[in-house]
Design a protein around this motif. Structure first.
Motif, PDB file in Angstrom:
ATOM      1  N   GLY A  21       0.789  -1.227   0.000  1.00  0.00           N
ATOM      2  CA  GLY A  21       0.000   0.000   0.000  1.00  0.00           C
ATOM      3  C   GLY A  21       0.817   1.270   0.000  1.00  0.00           C
ATOM      4  O   GLY A  21       0.255   2.373  -0.023  1.00  0.00           O
ATOM      5  N   LEU A  22       2.146   1.141   0.016  1.00  0.00           N
ATOM      6  CA  LEU A  22       3.044   2.291  -0.041  1.00  0.00           C
ATOM      7  C   LEU A  22       3.762   2.317  -1.382  1.00  0.00           C
ATOM      8  O   LEU A  22       4.119   1.271  -1.932  1.00  0.00           O
ATOM      9  N   ASN A  23       3.996   3.507  -1.889  1.00  0.00           N
ATOM     10  CA  ASN A  23       4.673   3.672  -3.170  1.00  0.00           C
ATOM     11  C   ASN A  23       6.138   4.028  -2.952  1.00  0.00           C
ATOM     12  O   ASN A  23       6.452   5.027  -2.290  1.00  0.00           O
ATOM     13  N   PHE A  24       7.019   3.201  -3.510  1.00  0.00           N
ATOM     14  CA  PHE A  24       8.459   3.349  -3.346  1.00  0.00           C
ATOM     15  C   PHE A  24       9.105   3.765  -4.658  1.00  0.00           C
ATOM     16  O   PHE A  24       8.718   3.302  -5.736  1.00  0.00           O
ATOM     17  N   LEU A  25      10.128   4.610  -4.557  1.00  0.00           N
ATOM     18  CA  LEU A  25      10.924   5.034  -5.708  1.00  0.00           C
ATOM     19  C   LEU A  25      12.397   4.827  -5.371  1.00  0.00           C
ATOM     20  O   LEU A  25      12.852   5.218  -4.292  1.00  0.00           O
ATOM     21  N   THR A  26      13.135   4.213  -6.288  1.00  0.00           N
ATOM     22  CA  THR A  26      14.573   4.045  -6.072  1.00  0.00           C
ATOM     23  C   THR A  26      15.332   5.163  -6.773  1.00  0.00           C
ATOM     24  O   THR A  26      14.872   5.723  -7.777  1.00  0.00           O
ATOM     25  N   ASP A  27      16.489   5.486  -6.231  1.00  0.00           N
ATOM     26  CA  ASP A  27      17.456   6.463  -6.745  1.00  0.00           C
ATOM     27  C   ASP A  27      16.903   7.383  -7.855  1.00  0.00           C
ATOM     28  O   ASP A  27      17.038   7.087  -9.040  1.00  0.00           O
ATOM     29  N   PRO A  28      16.294   8.511  -7.493  1.00  0.00           N
ATOM     30  CA  PRO A  28      15.616   9.346  -8.497  1.00  0.00           C
ATOM     31  C   PRO A  28      16.573  10.131  -9.391  1.00  0.00           C
ATOM     32  O   PRO A  28      17.383  10.924  -8.914  1.00  0.00           O
ATOM     33  N   THR A  29      16.460   9.895 -10.693  1.00  0.00           N
ATOM     34  CA  THR A  29      17.274  10.608 -11.694  1.00  0.00           C
ATOM     35  C   THR A  29      16.345  11.055 -12.825  1.00  0.00           C
ATOM     36  O   THR A  29      16.074  10.288 -13.739  1.00  0.00           O
ATOM     37  N   PHE A  30      15.864  12.292 -12.749  1.00  0.00           N
ATOM     38  CA  PHE A  30      14.855  12.773 -13.684  1.00  0.00           C
ATOM     39  C   PHE A  30      15.338  13.917 -14.579  1.00  0.00           C
ATOM     40  O   PHE A  30      14.542  14.507 -15.310  1.00  0.00           O
ATOM     41  N   ASP A  31      16.618  14.265 -14.529  1.00  0.00           N
ATOM     42  CA  ASP A  31      17.129  15.317 -15.397  1.00  0.00           C
ATOM     43  C   ASP A  31      17.070  14.905 -16.867  1.00  0.00           C
ATOM     44  O   ASP A  31      17.075  13.710 -17.204  1.00  0.00           O
ATOM     45  N   SER A  66      20.227   4.725  -2.597  1.00  0.00           N
ATOM     46  CA  SER A  66      21.441   3.967  -2.274  1.00  0.00           C
ATOM     47  C   SER A  66      22.571   4.881  -1.826  1.00  0.00           C
ATOM     48  O   SER A  66      23.348   4.519  -0.948  1.00  0.00           O
ATOM     49  N   HIS A  67      22.658   6.060  -2.402  1.00  0.00           N
ATOM     50  CA  HIS A  67      23.621   7.077  -1.947  1.00  0.00           C
ATOM     51  C   HIS A  67      23.343   8.389  -2.660  1.00  0.00           C
ATOM     52  O   HIS A  67      22.740   8.416  -3.725  1.00  0.00           O
ATOM     53  N   ASP A  68      23.794   9.461  -2.043  1.00  0.00           N
ATOM     54  CA  ASP A  68      23.458  10.803  -2.528  1.00  0.00           C
ATOM     55  C   ASP A  68      24.603  11.510  -3.217  1.00  0.00           C
ATOM     56  O   ASP A  68      24.442  12.639  -3.686  1.00  0.00           O
ATOM     57  N   GLU A  69      25.769  10.883  -3.314  1.00  0.00           N
ATOM     58  CA  GLU A  69      26.976  11.603  -3.719  1.00  0.00           C
ATOM     59  C   GLU A  69      27.257  11.593  -5.210  1.00  0.00           C
ATOM     60  O   GLU A  69      28.159  12.292  -5.666  1.00  0.00           O
ATOM     61  N   HIS A  70      26.525  10.802  -5.991  1.00  0.00           N
ATOM     62  CA  HIS A  70      26.784  10.709  -7.426  1.00  0.00           C
ATOM     63  C   HIS A  70      25.520  11.062  -8.205  1.00  0.00           C
ATOM     64  O   HIS A  70      24.431  10.578  -7.885  1.00  0.00           O
ATOM     65  N   ALA A  71      25.688  11.846  -9.261  1.00  0.00           N
ATOM     66  CA  ALA A  71      24.540  12.334 -10.023  1.00  0.00           C
ATOM     67  C   ALA A  71      23.804  11.224 -10.756  1.00  0.00           C
ATOM     68  O   ALA A  71      22.629  11.386 -11.103  1.00  0.00           O
ATOM     69  N   ASP A  72      24.462  10.092 -11.006  1.00  0.00           N
ATOM     70  CA  ASP A  72      23.764   9.002 -11.687  1.00  0.00           C
ATOM     71  C   ASP A  72      22.895   8.202 -10.723  1.00  0.00           C
ATOM     72  O   ASP A  72      22.255   7.224 -11.128  1.00  0.00           O
ATOM     73  N   LEU A  89      15.048   7.174   2.644  1.00  0.00           N
ATOM     74  CA  LEU A  89      15.947   6.308   3.400  1.00  0.00           C
ATOM     75  C   LEU A  89      17.256   6.165   2.634  1.00  0.00           C
ATOM     76  O   LEU A  89      17.248   5.900   1.431  1.00  0.00           O
ATOM     77  N   THR A  90      18.370   6.308   3.321  1.00  0.00           N
ATOM     78  CA  THR A  90      19.665   6.333   2.646  1.00  0.00           C
ATOM     79  C   THR A  90      20.761   5.953   3.636  1.00  0.00           C
ATOM     80  O   THR A  90      20.481   5.383   4.701  1.00  0.00           O
ATOM     81  N   THR A  91      22.008   6.259   3.306  1.00  0.00           N
ATOM     82  CA  THR A  91      23.134   5.968   4.180  1.00  0.00           C
ATOM     83  C   THR A  91      23.136   6.917   5.376  1.00  0.00           C
ATOM     84  O   THR A  91      22.542   8.003   5.328  1.00  0.00           O
ATOM     85  N   PRO A  92      23.826   6.563   6.460  1.00  0.00           N
ATOM     86  CA  PRO A  92      23.927   7.503   7.586  1.00  0.00           C
ATOM     87  C   PRO A  92      24.533   8.841   7.170  1.00  0.00           C
ATOM     88  O   PRO A  92      24.026   9.904   7.569  1.00  0.00           O
ATOM     89  N   VAL A 145      27.480   3.361   0.597  1.00  0.00           N
ATOM     90  CA  VAL A 145      26.288   2.951  -0.154  1.00  0.00           C
ATOM     91  C   VAL A 145      25.486   1.995   0.720  1.00  0.00           C
ATOM     92  O   VAL A 145      26.051   1.295   1.568  1.00  0.00           O
ATOM     93  N   VAL A 146      24.177   1.949   0.488  1.00  0.00           N
ATOM     94  CA  VAL A 146      23.312   1.040   1.234  1.00  0.00           C
ATOM     95  C   VAL A 146      22.323   0.380   0.285  1.00  0.00           C
ATOM     96  O   VAL A 146      21.912   0.966  -0.726  1.00  0.00           O
ATOM     97  N   GLY A 147      21.963  -0.864   0.577  1.00  0.00           N
ATOM     98  CA  GLY A 147      20.863  -1.538  -0.091  1.00  0.00           C
ATOM     99  C   GLY A 147      19.709  -1.708   0.885  1.00  0.00           C
ATOM    100  O   GLY A 147      19.801  -1.318   2.062  1.00  0.00           O
TER     101      GLY A 147
END
Length: 252
Positions: A21-31, A66-72, A89-92, A145-147
C-alpha cells in the motif's frame, strides 16, 4: 503469496513500485540528458531521459536512495523531488547531508512503516560496496552505499541492491533473507579507467546472475544498465548472462 509485484523501470537506477500500500521510488534521476562535471573526479554523462516524469507517477511515499553523492543516483531533479517526499531512506552520511525528511540507516538497521490498511512494512538496510575490494579500501574513493530489503506479513520479500559490486555482501544478505522473492539488481558494470584499474564499480552482468543464484531470487528486475555513458553493459548483456547461467526464466 505471489512473488510478483509490478515494478516500473524508468531508466538508469530509477524504478517505481507499490508495496504493502506504499509507493516506493529508487534512486531518483529525472534530469534531461547532459553532463555533470565533478572537479577531481570523472565527468558523468547522461544519455537518455527517464521514461516518465515524477508527476506521472502519482504519490511517492518513500525514496530508497542507495547514496546521494553521485549524479547518476541522485541528480538535480531528484534532489528537488526529495523535498516533496515524506521519507527518504539512505546511508547515515547521506541522511546527515540531505537533512529534511531523509533518514540514514546503518547496515542491518530496521524501520517499520505503517501500511495504509493496517500492519507494517519493514525496511532493513543491508550492506553494499561501490567497487571492488573491501569496504575500507572502496568507501574513501566512491563513498558509502546502502541496499534495502522490504518485508511484511503476507508480502513477497524485495531486495534492492543499490550500487553494490560485492558478492560477499550478497551472501550476507542471502544468509539472513534468502530466498528472496524479487531482487532489483543494479547492474551495468560502470567503469572509469582512473578508478580501481577500470574494474566494475557495480555488478557486471555475470555477477548479477551469480547474485540471483546466491539469493535464490525467484524474480530479478535489472536496473542501472542504461542511460549513462559510463555503464559498459546493457540489458542485452544481462539477458545473455542469465541465459548462460540457466536463470533466464527468473529475469523480468
Amino acid at each position: 503469496m505471489s512473488s510478483t509485484l509490478p515494478i516500473r523501470v524508468l531508466g538508469g537506477p530509477t524504478a517505481f513500485f507499490e508495496y504493502g500500500g506504499l509507493n516506493f521510488l529508487t534512486d531518483p534521476t529525472f534530469d534531461a540528458p547532459g553532463e555533470y562535471p565533478n572537479p577531481g573526479r570523472p565527468t558523468l554523462r547522461k544519455l537518455a531521459p527517464t521514461s516518465a516524469a515524477p508527476a506521472e507517477l502519482g504519490r511517492i511515499d518513500v525514496v530508497l536512495l542507495s547514496h546521494d553523492e553521485h549524479a547518476d543516483n541522485l541528480d538535480r531533479a531528484g534532489r528537488a523531488l526529495l523535498a516533496e517526499v515524506p521519507l527518504t531512506l539512505t546511508t547515515p552520511g547521506g541522511g546527515a547531508r540531505l537533512g529534511g525528511t531523509a533518514k540514514g540507516l546503518a547496515d542491518w538497521e530496521t524501520l517499520d512503516l505503517d501500511r495504509p490498511g493496517g500492519g507494517t512494512v519493514t525496511v532493513t538496510a543491508v550492506p553494499a560496496i561501490h567497487g571492488p575490494g573491501p569496504r575500507e579500501t572502496v568507501e574513501p574513493v566512491t563513498g558509502q552505499v546502502v541496499g534495502f530489503v522490504l518485508t511484511g506479513e503476507g508480502l513477497p520479500s524485495v531486495y534492492v541492491s543499490g550500487d553494490n559490486a560485492s558478492l560477499d555482501a550478497v551472501k550476507e544478505i542471502a544468509d539472513r533473507f534468502g530466498p528472496v522473492d524479487t531482487a532489483v539488481l543494479f547492474a551495468g558494470a560502470p567503469r572509469f579507467p582512473v578508478l580501481f584499474d577500470n574494474a566494475a564499480l557495480v555488478l557486471d552482468s555475470a555477477q548479477a546472475a551469480e547474485a540471483a543464484r546466491i539469493l535464490g531470487a525467484r524474480r530479478v528486475v535489472p536496473v542501472h544498465c542504461d542511460s549513462w555513458a559510463h555503464f559498459t553493459e546493457g540489458r542485452e548483456d544481462v539477458v545473455t548472462a542469465f541465459q548462460a547461467a540457466g536463470l533466464a526464466d527468473r529475469l523480468d
